[in-house]
Each structure stands twice: as structure tokens, then as C-alpha cells.
Design a protein around this motif. Structure first.
Motif, PDB file in Angstrom:
ATOM      1  N   MET A 294       0.796  -1.236  -0.023  1.00 28.26           N
ATOM      2  CA  MET A 294       0.001   0.032   0.054  1.00 28.26           C
ATOM      3  C   MET A 294       0.787   1.368   0.039  1.00 28.26           C
ATOM      4  N   TYR A 300      -6.718   4.514   4.989  1.00 24.08           N
ATOM      5  CA  TYR A 300      -7.732   5.601   5.528  1.00 24.08           C
ATOM      6  C   TYR A 300      -7.422   5.426   6.745  1.00 24.08           C
ATOM      7  N   LEU A 303      -8.766   2.586   9.051  1.00 24.79           N
ATOM      8  CA  LEU A 303      -8.131   1.126   8.676  1.00 24.79           C
ATOM      9  C   LEU A 303      -7.868   0.435  10.320  1.00 24.79           C
ATOM     10  N   TRP A 328     -13.694 -11.869   1.521  1.00 25.63           N
ATOM     11  CA  TRP A 328     -12.890 -10.773   1.907  1.00 25.63           C
ATOM     12  C   TRP A 328     -13.508  -9.655   2.370  1.00 25.63           C
ATOM     13  N   GLY A 329     -13.029  -8.643   3.373  1.00 25.95           N
ATOM     14  CA  GLY A 329     -13.204  -7.404   3.588  1.00 25.95           C
ATOM     15  C   GLY A 329     -14.314  -6.927   4.402  1.00 25.95           C
ATOM     16  N   GLY A 330     -14.209  -5.847   5.236  1.00 31.83           N
ATOM     17  CA  GLY A 330     -15.402  -5.372   5.861  1.00 31.83           C
ATOM     18  C   GLY A 330     -15.241  -5.670   7.606  1.00 31.83           C
ATOM     19  N   ASP A 332     -12.984  -5.996   9.479  1.00 26.78           N
ATOM     20  CA  ASP A 332     -12.122  -5.151  10.437  1.00 26.78           C
ATOM     21  C   ASP A 332     -12.512  -3.546  10.446  1.00 26.78           C
ATOM     22  N   ASP A 333     -13.314  -2.958   9.468  1.00 29.09           N
ATOM     23  CA  ASP A 333     -14.165  -1.937   9.528  1.00 29.09           C
ATOM     24  C   ASP A 333     -15.072  -2.060  10.497  1.00 29.09           C
ATOM     25  N   ARG A 370     -20.440  -6.765   2.051  1.00 23.19           N
ATOM     26  CA  ARG A 370     -19.853  -6.015   3.035  1.00 23.19           C
ATOM     27  C   ARG A 370     -20.148  -4.604   3.564  1.00 23.19           C
TER      28      ARG A 370
END
Ligand code: BGC
Ligand code: MN
Length: 412
Positions: A294, A300, A303, A328-330, A332-333, A370
């Protein structure tokens, strides 16, 4: 300006103006002097030690960045009266092997039903204590001192391996010989201040796992942690559910030992600086601030993915991770939202310390739901998480380098 002000004027209006002028001049001088002394007080060492913390003094890293407001509940206070401590590097001396210890594995699933558990340990050891130091004491019964708040053998920037030796080779090497079964370690030379479970969700990444363990164990030992590494493998071929694996891993880890701190860790992230301490400060900490894939930039401010740390009580306070994120994803948010909802805020080390390399790989199937899940996440904070977690422990293996938990999450 001063010499003019020294001439005392006559008349009320003038006297008033004279006094206001004097006060303004004094304020200006005071501001100037305090700015000067603040500049001089900037730390010369990276580490600062917050002596005000009651039980486990807190490390404060220079310029620690936080994303939000100060805590009001559940999180403790901000840094006060930091006392500078120098980091000494002593790469020559080696710690003696820790005393042997036993592992008792409780093979009961989180939902209370007996699980299919096959405990495999390669040697006999006496029981693990439930804690290394009684809370609130500075030295344990055996007379050893607590480890220093800043570990003395840190080396700073690290070379990151691009491959790892075979399992057998690794087990024969010095830092790994100090481990006890299940990938457990605690320093022999002092009593650790931190009981940390590293929880790693996993499926089908053997090469990454070897690299991860090869890289992490020496670092965690230098950091003088009382730690264990738990590899939480999802059984079957359903979509990957990182969050439920983290929940299950944390719950299984505390059945084995009185861990006070969790570090949730992707297997493909290799840290680049051992000053990035795997401990739990008073606020949850996002550890993987700068990742090579990254461009070493935080994508952001919210994160919380990759590598993150929180205390057991913070984890329980927010009801763990949501179990609803398949793919995958979301997830952690969603955790970020839980933490901030509970007035916790995210602490971060500076980006030059909290650096990682990501081992190249394709990430799993993206979860298209997500964003919807996230939007309506708040409604489920109390009903979806540790309180609704269902899993079966299919196997527990106390490998020399890690504890493997094979977890079935059941069909969705
Ligand atoms: C995802 C997170 C992920 C982040 C960085 C976000 O869009 O929701 O789960 O950690 O991107 O890759
Ligand atoms: Mn990844």
C-alpha cells in the motif's frame, strides 16, 4: 518596547493601556520561553515510558498518532508525565532457555458441546501458571524482577526473509529451541509484563506460515513477551471467515492460558522493525500502519486490518468481531465501528516503525455484501459476535512452533 513601557503614564485611560500592554508583553515572553523548552525536550530516543500507569507501565512512542478523541470509558487515559528511557542494544548476549512447562488443552467447543479434539504434544511438561505476575506486584514470588518496560535487545529495522527453512531445520535453530510446545515462550531472565496471544487466521498457506513463524519468534522473544502463537485454520471449503476465526482463536487461547492481550495477525505480513511492540496499550492499537503493498501509506484513518492489538477486556467489551463477514473485506471496519462506539480510539505507532512487507498473494473472494453489513452493523453489536459465536474444534495440535486449531464454522 520594554523601555517605553517602563515610563509610567499619567491619567486613567493611559494607565489602563499601559497595564494591558505589560500583561500582553509578559504573555508573549512566557509563550516564547515555553516553546523553546518544548523544543529542547523532544525525545532523543524513540521510546518513552509512561511511569503513571498503575500496573503495567505503558510504552509511549514518540509522535504516537491517534485517529480520534481522548477516551472516556473503558480505555484509560492519555500519556501523562512521560519519563524518557534509552534503548540499549546488546545483540551479543543470549537468554537461557525458559523452564519447561506443560500444556493442558481443554477440548470443549465454545458452544459448550464436546468437540472433536485430538491433542498432540511432543513432550511432557509441568503445568503452565495462570499468570506470570500477580496483578499489582512489581516482582514475582521466585525473586526475579519484572522485565524492563523497554526491552533491552531490540535491534530496530529488520531484514525481512523472502523464504524460510524447512520445519525440521527451523526447529533445530536456537531461537526456536527455546519454545515450548504450542509455540509458547516466556523469558527466563525476568518476568514478562505482557501475556500475549498472537491469533492468526489461516488456510492453505504453508509457505507463508513458515516465513511468518521464522520471522516472528525471534522478534517476540527479544520483546520479552510471555506469548503463544495460535494458527486458526478454517476447516472445509466454505468462504473464508477471518473474523469468526479470530473470535474462535481468542476464545481457545484463553482456555489454555490467562492471556491479557490479543494480537490479531494476517499470516502474510512480516514486520520490518522490532520496536513495533506486540503489546496492548490502554487503547486498541492498529499495528500495520505502513505496508509495502500500500506504498507504506495508511489507506484511510479508520483502517484496522492486517495486524491489530487489543486487550482481552476491550475485546469482550465490544463482543468480539462480527461473525457475518464471509469472504474478503469489511470485518475489520466493523471492528473499528465497535471500538469507537464504545468510546475507544485507535492508537498507532509512527509509520516508520509500524512497517510491514506483505508476502505476495491473491486475496480471497471479495464479499459483495460487506458494505450493507457495515451500514447496518451497529444494530448487531450486542447480538452478533462472541455472544453468537458457534464453532467446533476439530483438532488441536501443539506443534513446536505454534498451536494449530482446526476450526469448523459450520455451514452458513
Ligand atoms: C476492506 C477492509 C480492508 C481494507 C484494506 C477495505 O475496503 O473493507 O477489510 O482491510 O480495505 O485492504
Ligand atoms: Mn492478505
Amino acid at each position: 518596547m520594554y523601555s517605553a513601557a517602563l515610563v509610567v503614564p499619567r491619567g486613567r485611560g493611559r494607565l489602563l493601556r499601559y497595564l494591558v500592554g505589560c500583561v500582553a508583553a509578559l504573555l508573549f515572553v512566557q509563550c516564547f520561553l515555553s516553546l523553546l523548552s518544548a523544543r529542547r525536550a523532544l525525545p532523543t530516543s524513540f521510546f518513552q515510558f509512561d511511569s503513571s500507569a498503575a500496573v503495567s507501565p505503558r510504552l509511549v512512542l514518540g509522535l504516537t498518532n491517534t485517529t480520534a478523541r481522548p477516551p472516556s470509558t473503558g480505555g484509560g487515559g492519555g500519556p501523562r508525565d512521560p519519563l524518557l528511557v534509552k534503548v540499549m542494544v546488546d545483540p551479543g548476549s543470549k537468554a537461557p532457555a525458559p523452564p519447561a512447562a506443560a500444556v493442558t488443552v481443554n477440548g470443549t467447543a465454545a458452544n459448550g458441546t464436546a468437540a472433536l479434539v485430538n491433542v498432540t504434544a511432543s513432550s511432557q511438561r509441568p503445568p503452565l501458571p495462570t499468570a506470570t505476575t500477580p496483578a499489582g506486584t512489581s516482582s514475582p514470588a521466585d525473586g526475579r524482577q519484572r522485565c524492563p518496560p523497554v526491552p533491552l535487545k531490540l535491534v530496530g529495522p529488520l531484514a525481512v526473509p523472502s523464504s524460510a527453512p524447512s520445519w525440521d531445520q527451523m526447529e533445530a535453530e536456537e531461537p526456536f529451541r527455546r519454545l515450548t510446545d504450542g509455540g509458547r515462550y516466556r523469558p527466563a531472565e525476568c518476568v514478562s509484563r505482557h501475556r500475549v496471544a498472537i491469533i492468526v487466521p489461516y488456510r492453505d498457506r504453508e509457505e507463508h506460515l513458515r516465513m511468518f513463524l521464522y520471522h516472528m519468534h525471534p522478534v517476540l522473544q527479544r520483546q520479552q513477551l510471555d506469548y503463544g502463537i495460535f494458527i486458526v485454520e478454517q476447516d472445509g471449503s466454505d468462504m473464508f471467515n477471518r473474523a469468526s476465526l479470530l473470535n474462535a482463536g481468542a476464545m481457545e487461547a484463553i482456555k489454555q492460558y490467562d492471556f491479557q492481550c490479543f494480537v490479531f495477525h494476517d499470516v502474510d505480513l512480516l514486520m520490518e522493525d522490532d520496536r513495533n511492540l506486540y503489546t496492548c496499550p490502554q487503547q486498541p492499537r492498529h499495528m500495520s500502519v505502513a505496508v509495502d503493498s500500500m506504498q507504506y501509506k495508511l489507506a484511510y484513518p479508520q483502517l484496522f486490518g492486517g495486524v491489530s492489538a487489543m486487550t482481552r477486556s476491550q475485546f469482550e467489551l465490544v463482543n468480539g468481531f462480527s461473525n457475518q463477514y464471509w469472504g474478503w473485506g469489511g470485518e475489520d471496519d466493523d471492528m473499528y465501528n465497535r471500538l469507537t462506539y464504545h468510546k475507544l480510539h485507535i492508537a498507532r505507532y509512527p509509520a516508520n516503525i509500524a512497517r510491514y512487507k506483505m508476502v505476495k498473494h491473491k486475496h480471497g473472494k471479495v464479499n459483495p455484501k460487506r458494505f450493507d453489513l457495515l451500514r447496518r452493523g451497529k444494530k448487531r453489536f450486542t447480538t452478533d459476535g462472541l455472544s453468537s459465536l458457534k464453532y467446533q474444534v476439530k483438532d488441536i495440535v501443539l506443534d513446536k512452533l505454534y498451536t494449530r486449531l482446526l476450526i469448523s464454522l459450520g455451514r452458513r
